[in-house]
Structure formats: structure tokens, C-alpha cells
Write a protein that holds these residues in place. Structure first.
Motif, PDB file in Angstrom:
ATOM      1  N   ILE A  70       0.827  -1.204   0.000  1.00  0.00           N
ATOM      2  CA  ILE A  70       0.000   0.000   0.000  1.00  0.00           C
ATOM      3  C   ILE A  70       0.864   1.257   0.000  1.00  0.00           C
ATOM      4  O   ILE A  70       0.544   2.245  -0.654  1.00  0.00           O
ATOM      5  CB  ILE A  70      -0.941  -0.003   1.221  1.00  0.00           C
ATOM      6  CG1 ILE A  70      -1.966  -1.123   1.054  1.00  0.00           C
ATOM      7  CG2 ILE A  70      -1.637   1.333   1.396  1.00  0.00           C
ATOM      8  CD1 ILE A  70      -2.802  -1.375   2.272  1.00  0.00           C
ATOM      9  N   GLY A  71       1.983   1.225   0.699  1.00  0.00           N
ATOM     10  CA  GLY A  71       2.791   2.428   0.890  1.00  0.00           C
ATOM     11  C   GLY A  71       3.617   2.859  -0.302  1.00  0.00           C
ATOM     12  O   GLY A  71       3.783   4.056  -0.542  1.00  0.00           O
ATOM     13  N   ILE A  72       4.156   1.923  -1.073  1.00  0.00           N
ATOM     14  CA  ILE A  72       5.029   2.289  -2.191  1.00  0.00           C
ATOM     15  C   ILE A  72       4.283   3.053  -3.281  1.00  0.00           C
ATOM     16  O   ILE A  72       4.758   4.104  -3.724  1.00  0.00           O
ATOM     17  CB  ILE A  72       5.775   1.052  -2.737  1.00  0.00           C
ATOM     18  CG1 ILE A  72       6.816   0.610  -1.717  1.00  0.00           C
ATOM     19  CG2 ILE A  72       6.443   1.359  -4.067  1.00  0.00           C
ATOM     20  CD1 ILE A  72       7.531  -0.665  -2.076  1.00  0.00           C
ATOM     21  N   PRO A  73       3.122   2.609  -3.730  1.00  0.00           N
ATOM     22  CA  PRO A  73       2.415   3.413  -4.738  1.00  0.00           C
ATOM     23  C   PRO A  73       2.027   4.799  -4.224  1.00  0.00           C
ATOM     24  O   PRO A  73       2.098   5.791  -4.966  1.00  0.00           O
ATOM     25  CB  PRO A  73       1.174   2.587  -5.071  1.00  0.00           C
ATOM     26  CG  PRO A  73       1.515   1.211  -4.687  1.00  0.00           C
ATOM     27  CD  PRO A  73       2.456   1.326  -3.534  1.00  0.00           C
ATOM     28  N   TYR A  74       1.640   4.880  -2.961  1.00  0.00           N
ATOM     29  CA  TYR A  74       1.288   6.178  -2.384  1.00  0.00           C
ATOM     30  C   TYR A  74       2.511   7.097  -2.341  1.00  0.00           C
ATOM     31  O   TYR A  74       2.426   8.282  -2.684  1.00  0.00           O
ATOM     32  CB  TYR A  74       0.711   5.993  -0.978  1.00  0.00           C
ATOM     33  CG  TYR A  74       0.376   7.293  -0.299  1.00  0.00           C
ATOM     34  CD1 TYR A  74      -0.772   7.989  -0.650  1.00  0.00           C
ATOM     35  CD2 TYR A  74       1.197   7.821   0.686  1.00  0.00           C
ATOM     36  CE1 TYR A  74      -1.084   9.189  -0.040  1.00  0.00           C
ATOM     37  CE2 TYR A  74       0.894   9.013   1.298  1.00  0.00           C
ATOM     38  CZ  TYR A  74      -0.254   9.689   0.934  1.00  0.00           C
ATOM     39  OH  TYR A  74      -0.555  10.871   1.542  1.00  0.00           O
ATOM     40  N   ALA A  75       3.661   6.559  -1.951  1.00  0.00           N
ATOM     41  CA  ALA A  75       4.885   7.360  -1.905  1.00  0.00           C
ATOM     42  C   ALA A  75       5.285   7.830  -3.298  1.00  0.00           C
ATOM     43  O   ALA A  75       5.732   8.973  -3.473  1.00  0.00           O
ATOM     44  CB  ALA A  75       6.016   6.559  -1.259  1.00  0.00           C
ATOM     45  N   LEU A  76       5.145   6.957  -4.297  1.00  0.00           N
ATOM     46  CA  LEU A  76       5.450   7.350  -5.668  1.00  0.00           C
ATOM     47  C   LEU A  76       4.502   8.450  -6.148  1.00  0.00           C
ATOM     48  O   LEU A  76       4.918   9.385  -6.835  1.00  0.00           O
ATOM     49  CB  LEU A  76       5.371   6.149  -6.607  1.00  0.00           C
ATOM     50  CG  LEU A  76       6.536   5.170  -6.546  1.00  0.00           C
ATOM     51  CD1 LEU A  76       6.241   3.939  -7.375  1.00  0.00           C
ATOM     52  CD2 LEU A  76       7.813   5.827  -7.003  1.00  0.00           C
ATOM     53  N   ARG A  77       3.248   8.349  -5.774  1.00  0.00           N
ATOM     54  CA  ARG A  77       2.282   9.373  -6.196  1.00  0.00           C
ATOM     55  C   ARG A  77       2.576  10.716  -5.533  1.00  0.00           C
ATOM     56  O   ARG A  77       2.489  11.768  -6.161  1.00  0.00           O
ATOM     57  CB  ARG A  77       0.876   8.916  -5.857  1.00  0.00           C
ATOM     58  CG  ARG A  77      -0.165   9.902  -6.317  1.00  0.00           C
ATOM     59  CD  ARG A  77      -1.544   9.358  -6.156  1.00  0.00           C
ATOM     60  NE  ARG A  77      -2.487  10.342  -6.665  1.00  0.00           N
ATOM     61  CZ  ARG A  77      -3.719  10.448  -6.253  1.00  0.00           C
ATOM     62  NH1 ARG A  77      -4.170   9.620  -5.341  1.00  0.00           N
ATOM     63  NH2 ARG A  77      -4.508  11.358  -6.748  1.00  0.00           N
TER      64      ARG A  77
ATOM     65  N   GLY B  31       6.092  12.039  -6.947  1.00  0.00           N
ATOM     66  CA  GLY B  31       6.232  12.141  -8.395  1.00  0.00           C
ATOM     67  C   GLY B  31       6.916  10.897  -8.922  1.00  0.00           C
ATOM     68  O   GLY B  31       7.640  10.213  -8.199  1.00  0.00           O
ATOM     69  N   LEU B  32       6.707  10.598 -10.167  1.00  0.00           N
ATOM     70  CA  LEU B  32       7.224   9.358 -10.735  1.00  0.00           C
ATOM     71  C   LEU B  32       8.746   9.298 -10.714  1.00  0.00           C
ATOM     72  O   LEU B  32       9.330   8.347 -10.206  1.00  0.00           O
ATOM     73  CB  LEU B  32       6.707   9.169 -12.169  1.00  0.00           C
ATOM     74  CG  LEU B  32       7.164   7.892 -12.858  1.00  0.00           C
ATOM     75  CD1 LEU B  32       6.638   6.676 -12.115  1.00  0.00           C
ATOM     76  CD2 LEU B  32       6.729   7.876 -14.298  1.00  0.00           C
ATOM     77  N   TRP B  33       9.396  10.324 -11.241  1.00  0.00           N
ATOM     78  CA  TRP B  33      10.868  10.275 -11.351  1.00  0.00           C
ATOM     79  C   TRP B  33      11.541  10.386  -9.998  1.00  0.00           C
ATOM     80  O   TRP B  33      12.489   9.645  -9.717  1.00  0.00           O
ATOM     81  CB  TRP B  33      11.378  11.337 -12.314  1.00  0.00           C
ATOM     82  CG  TRP B  33      10.867  11.083 -13.696  1.00  0.00           C
ATOM     83  CD1 TRP B  33       9.976  11.843 -14.395  1.00  0.00           C
ATOM     84  CD2 TRP B  33      11.166   9.959 -14.522  1.00  0.00           C
ATOM     85  NE1 TRP B  33       9.706  11.275 -15.611  1.00  0.00           N
ATOM     86  CE2 TRP B  33      10.432  10.102 -15.718  1.00  0.00           C
ATOM     87  CE3 TRP B  33      11.965   8.846 -14.388  1.00  0.00           C
ATOM     88  CZ2 TRP B  33      10.485   9.183 -16.752  1.00  0.00           C
ATOM     89  CZ3 TRP B  33      12.021   7.932 -15.422  1.00  0.00           C
ATOM     90  CH2 TRP B  33      11.293   8.100 -16.577  1.00  0.00           C
TER      91      TRP B  33
END
Length: 96
Positions: A34-41, A44-46
Motif C-alpha cells: 500500500i505504501g510504495i504506490p502512495y509514496a510514488l504518487r 512524483g514518478l521520477w
């Protein structure tokens, strides 16, 4: 004053070591999923990919430092320790 304990509030069965361990692993893995996609969002992607790579490098470095430090321990000095799995197999055995 505290309310009286009833049969419903008393645990029926205690958890085993296996049950508690699998619950802990489930919590950690679930938080990562759950945390990794939220952190990426949020970053930012890069920037998120860059930070993910940085964390991977730091994790690799810390594991290598643990392996290197094992050569200083009197009981581990003469053993062939080349990976983290080698190091973890001494206290926990091959299965652990």
C-alpha cells in the motif's frame, strides 16, 4: 471501577509463534504494497523511482556491512560467510 470480565472478553485461545510471525510478515508486506504506490504518487514518478533506487542501494550497503562485521566476531571469524543468508543461517539454522 472497571466493568466485570465476561466470557466474551476473555481470549479463547492464545496465538502460536507461527501465527504471530505470519501476522507480522503480513502486516509488513501489506504496508509495503500500500505504501510504495502512495509514496510514488506523492513524490512524483521520477523522484519516487530515484528514491526507491536510493533505498535499494542503502539496503544493499547495510547488508554488506553486516556481513563484513561478522568477520570480527570471535565465533564467526573462521566461518565462510559470503551472503546475508550465510550469516542468518548460523543463529537460525538452514530452515529459519
Amino acid at each position: 471501577t472497571q466493568p466485570p470480565l465476561t466470557d466474551l472478553s476473555m481470549p479463547k485461545k492464545k496465538s502460536s509463534i507461527l501465527g504471530a510471525s505470519s501476522n507480522l510478515v503480513n502486516s509488513i508486506v501489506g504496508a509495503g504494497i500500500i505504501g510504495i504506490p502512495y509514496a510514488l504518487r506523492m513524490s512524483g514518478l521520477w523522484a519516487g523511482i530515484l528514491l526507491l533506487i536510493l533505498v535499494a542501494i542503502l539496503t544493499d550497503k547495510s547488508l554488506r556491512m553486516l556481513i563484513d562485521q561478522a568477520s570480527f566476531h570471535p565465533k564467526l571469524r573462521h566461518l565462510p560467510i559470503h551472503t546475508f543468508e550465510d550469516l542468518a543461517s548460523y543463529p537460525f539454522g538452514k530452515i529459519g
